[in-house]
Write a protein that holds these residues in place. Structure first.
Motif, PDB file in Angstrom:
ATOM      1  N   THR A  53       2.322   2.654   3.235  1.00  0.00           N
ATOM      2  CA  THR A  53       3.389   1.994   3.958  1.00  0.00           C
ATOM      3  C   THR A  53       4.698   2.032   3.192  1.00  0.00           C
ATOM      4  O   THR A  53       5.731   1.660   3.721  1.00  0.00           O
ATOM      5  CB  THR A  53       3.019   0.527   4.268  1.00  0.00           C
TER       6      THR A  53
ATOM      7  N   ARG B 187      -6.063   9.147   8.749  1.00  0.00           N
ATOM      8  CA  ARG B 187      -6.072   9.181   7.284  1.00  0.00           C
ATOM      9  C   ARG B 187      -6.156  10.618   6.758  1.00  0.00           C
ATOM     10  O   ARG B 187      -5.625  10.918   5.684  1.00  0.00           O
ATOM     11  CB  ARG B 187      -7.227   8.345   6.743  1.00  0.00           C
TER      12      ARG B 187
ATOM     13  N   ARG C 187      -3.862   2.762  10.480  1.00  0.00           N
ATOM     14  CA  ARG C 187      -3.217   3.153   9.226  1.00  0.00           C
ATOM     15  C   ARG C 187      -3.790   2.394   8.042  1.00  0.00           C
ATOM     16  O   ARG C 187      -3.952   2.946   6.948  1.00  0.00           O
ATOM     17  CB  ARG C 187      -1.713   2.891   9.331  1.00  0.00           C
ATOM     18  N   ASP C 188      -4.119   1.130   8.250  1.00  0.00           N
ATOM     19  CA  ASP C 188      -4.568   0.278   7.154  1.00  0.00           C
ATOM     20  C   ASP C 188      -6.071   0.349   6.911  1.00  0.00           C
ATOM     21  O   ASP C 188      -6.581  -0.281   5.980  1.00  0.00           O
ATOM     22  CB  ASP C 188      -4.178  -1.173   7.426  1.00  0.00           C
ATOM     23  N   THR C 189      -6.803   1.097   7.739  1.00  0.00           N
ATOM     24  CA  THR C 189      -8.248   1.216   7.557  1.00  0.00           C
ATOM     25  C   THR C 189      -8.553   2.093   6.353  1.00  0.00           C
ATOM     26  O   THR C 189      -8.134   3.251   6.286  1.00  0.00           O
ATOM     27  CB  THR C 189      -8.907   1.817   8.810  1.00  0.00           C
TER      28      THR C 189
ATOM     29  N   SER D 216      -1.070   0.398  13.525  1.00  0.00           N
ATOM     30  CA  SER D 216      -1.007  -0.271  12.217  1.00  0.00           C
ATOM     31  C   SER D 216      -2.406  -0.532  11.671  1.00  0.00           C
ATOM     32  O   SER D 216      -2.661  -0.355  10.471  1.00  0.00           O
ATOM     33  CB  SER D 216      -0.237  -1.589  12.339  1.00  0.00           C
ATOM     34  N   ARG D 217      -3.319  -0.946  12.546  1.00  0.00           N
ATOM     35  CA  ARG D 217      -4.696  -1.200  12.088  1.00  0.00           C
ATOM     36  C   ARG D 217      -5.362   0.096  11.633  1.00  0.00           C
ATOM     37  O   ARG D 217      -6.067   0.115  10.607  1.00  0.00           O
ATOM     38  CB  ARG D 217      -5.507  -1.857  13.206  1.00  0.00           C
TER      39      ARG D 217
ATOM     40  N   ASP E 231       0.835  -1.188   0.000  1.00  0.00           N
ATOM     41  CA  ASP E 231       0.000   0.000   0.000  1.00  0.00           C
ATOM     42  C   ASP E 231       0.877   1.249   0.000  1.00  0.00           C
ATOM     43  O   ASP E 231       1.920   1.304   0.645  1.00  0.00           O
ATOM     44  CB  ASP E 231      -0.876  -0.019   1.267  1.00  0.00           C
TER      45      ASP E 231
END
Length: 310
Positions: free
Chosen positions: A5, A258, A286-288, A283-284, A2
Motif C-alpha cells: 500500500t 498477489r 490486496r491485503d490477503t 482492498s480485502r 504494508d
C-alpha cells in the motif's frame, strides 16, 4: 504500512502510484437513452475519489468518452483529492481508425476538455492496432504527436498501452516511451509479458500491469479470458488452481492479484472496477496474505494452457 500500500514513484516518471490502480473502462456504462452517463456512474466516481488507490486510469475511448466525462464532472465539483492522479490514453478516431499526429492531438484535446484539466501526468498511446509500427514512428505519425505533447509540457510522461507482447516490445525498444501498460499477458494463466517487464526494468521504463483477473475468469465472473471464451483445457487448469486455493483457504482472486503485486518490475497493477462495493472487495483482496509455501504448489500444476497467441 504494508509495502503493497506504500506509494512509490513509477520509473521513468514523477508519478506517485500505489500498488493497485483503478481502471475505469466501465465508468458511464450503460448510458441513458440520450447517450449521457447513467447516474450510478457519479456514485462510483465519488467512491473512487474517496478510495485508497492513487492512480485512476481512463481513456479517450472508454465508454465512448463517458468515462472521462464522469471523472471530469466529479473533478470540477469536488476537486481531485490529495494523492490522487488521473491518467488517460489517446485513441484512434472511432469513425476512420486514423491514429496519426493530428489525431493524437485531437484525442488529447477531447480528453482534457472532458476532464477539465490543461495537462496530464501520463498519456498513453492506446491499442494502436489500426496502424503499422512504422506508421506510428514516421514523420507526422502518432509518436510525433505524443512527443510534441511531452516536449510542450502538456503530458509529463508518455506511455504505450496494448496487448500483444511482440508489438509492445517494438514500441518499448524505440526509447520513445517512459511507461508501458500491458494487459492480460502477466496473470496466473498467461506469463508471456515477463520478458517485456524485464526489458522495461533494464531500460528504466515504468510498468503498469492491467487485467490481473484476465477479464473475469480468475475473478469467478465468467468463462472468458482476455475477452474471448476460454478453452476447456484452460478452464480445467483454473478449476485445479481454485481447488488448491480452497485447500489453503485462499480466494483465487486474491492469489491472482498477489501474483501481479509480487513482481518487482511492476510499478502498479490496474484493476477495473464497475461498482462502488468492488473497491472495498479489492482492498480485502490486496491485503490477503499468500504464504510463500503456496507458490511452489501452484507451480506444480504446470504451465497454464493460455489461449492467447501473442
Amino acid at each position: 504500512m504494508d509495502e503493497l500500500t506504500d506509494e512509490r514513484i513509477v520509473p521513468g516518471t514523477s508519478l506517485r502510484a500505489t500498488a493497485v490502480s483503478i481502471g475505469t473502462s466501465f465508468l458511464g456504462d450503460p448510458p441513458l437513452p440520450d447517450g449521457s452517463p447513467n447516474p450510478a456512474a457519479d456514485a462510483l466516481a465519488r467512491a473512487i475519489f474517496a478510495g485508497p488507490f492513487a492512480v485512476i486510469d481512463t481513456s479517450n475511448a472508454y465508454a465512448g468518452g463517458r468515462s472521462e466525462t464522469v471523472l471530469g464532472t466529479a473533478l470540477r465539483r469536488d476537486g481531485l483529492p490529495a494523492g490522487k492522479t488521473i491518467v488517460t490514453k489517446v485513441d484512434a478516431d472511432p469513425a476512420t481508425g486514423a491514429l496519426d499526429r493530428d489525431r493524437v492531438w485531437r484525442s488529447f484535446e477531447e480528453s482534457v476538455t472532458r476532464l477539465g484539466v490543461e495537462r496530464l501526468p501520463l498519456l498513453h498511446l492506446h491499442d494502436p492496432y489500426t496502424i503499422e509500427v512504422e506508421e506510428a514512428f514516421a514523420p507526422g505519425g502518432a509518436v510525433q504527436g505524443l512527443t510534441e505533447l511531452r516536449d510542450q509540457g502538456l503530458a509529463e510522461a508518455i506511455g504505450i498501452a496494448a496487448g500483444p507482447v511482440s508489438l509492445m516490445r517494438r514500441y518499448a525498444l524505440s526509447g520513445a516511451f517512459d511507461v508501458l501498460l500491458t494487459h492480460n499477458r502477466y496473470t496466473l494463466v498467461d506469463r508471456r509479458a515477463e520478458e517485456l517487464i524485464d526489458l522495461a526494468a533494464e531500460r528504466g521504463i515504468g510498468v503498469f500491469n492491467a487485467a490481473p483477473f484476465g477479464g473475469g475468469i480468475l475473478a469467478g465472473s465468467g468463462d472468458s479470458y482476455a475477452y474471448v471464451r476460454a478453452a476447456p483445457e484452460l478452464l480445467a487448469w483454473v478449476a485445479r488452481a481454485r481447488e488448491l486455493c480452497r485447500r489453503w483457504s485462499l480466494p483465487l482472486e486474491a492469489v491472482a492479484l498477489r501474483y501481479s503485486l509480487r513482481h518487482p518490475g511492476i510499478a502498479s497493477t490496474v484493476v477495473g472496477v464497475g461498482r462502488p462495493e468492488r473497491l472495498a472487495q479489492l482492498s480485502r483482496l490486496r491485503d490477503t496474505a499468500v504464504p510463500d509455501a503456496f507458490w511452489p504448489e501452484l507451480a506444480a500444476l504446470g504451465t497454464p494452457p493460455s489461449t492467447l497467441e501473442d
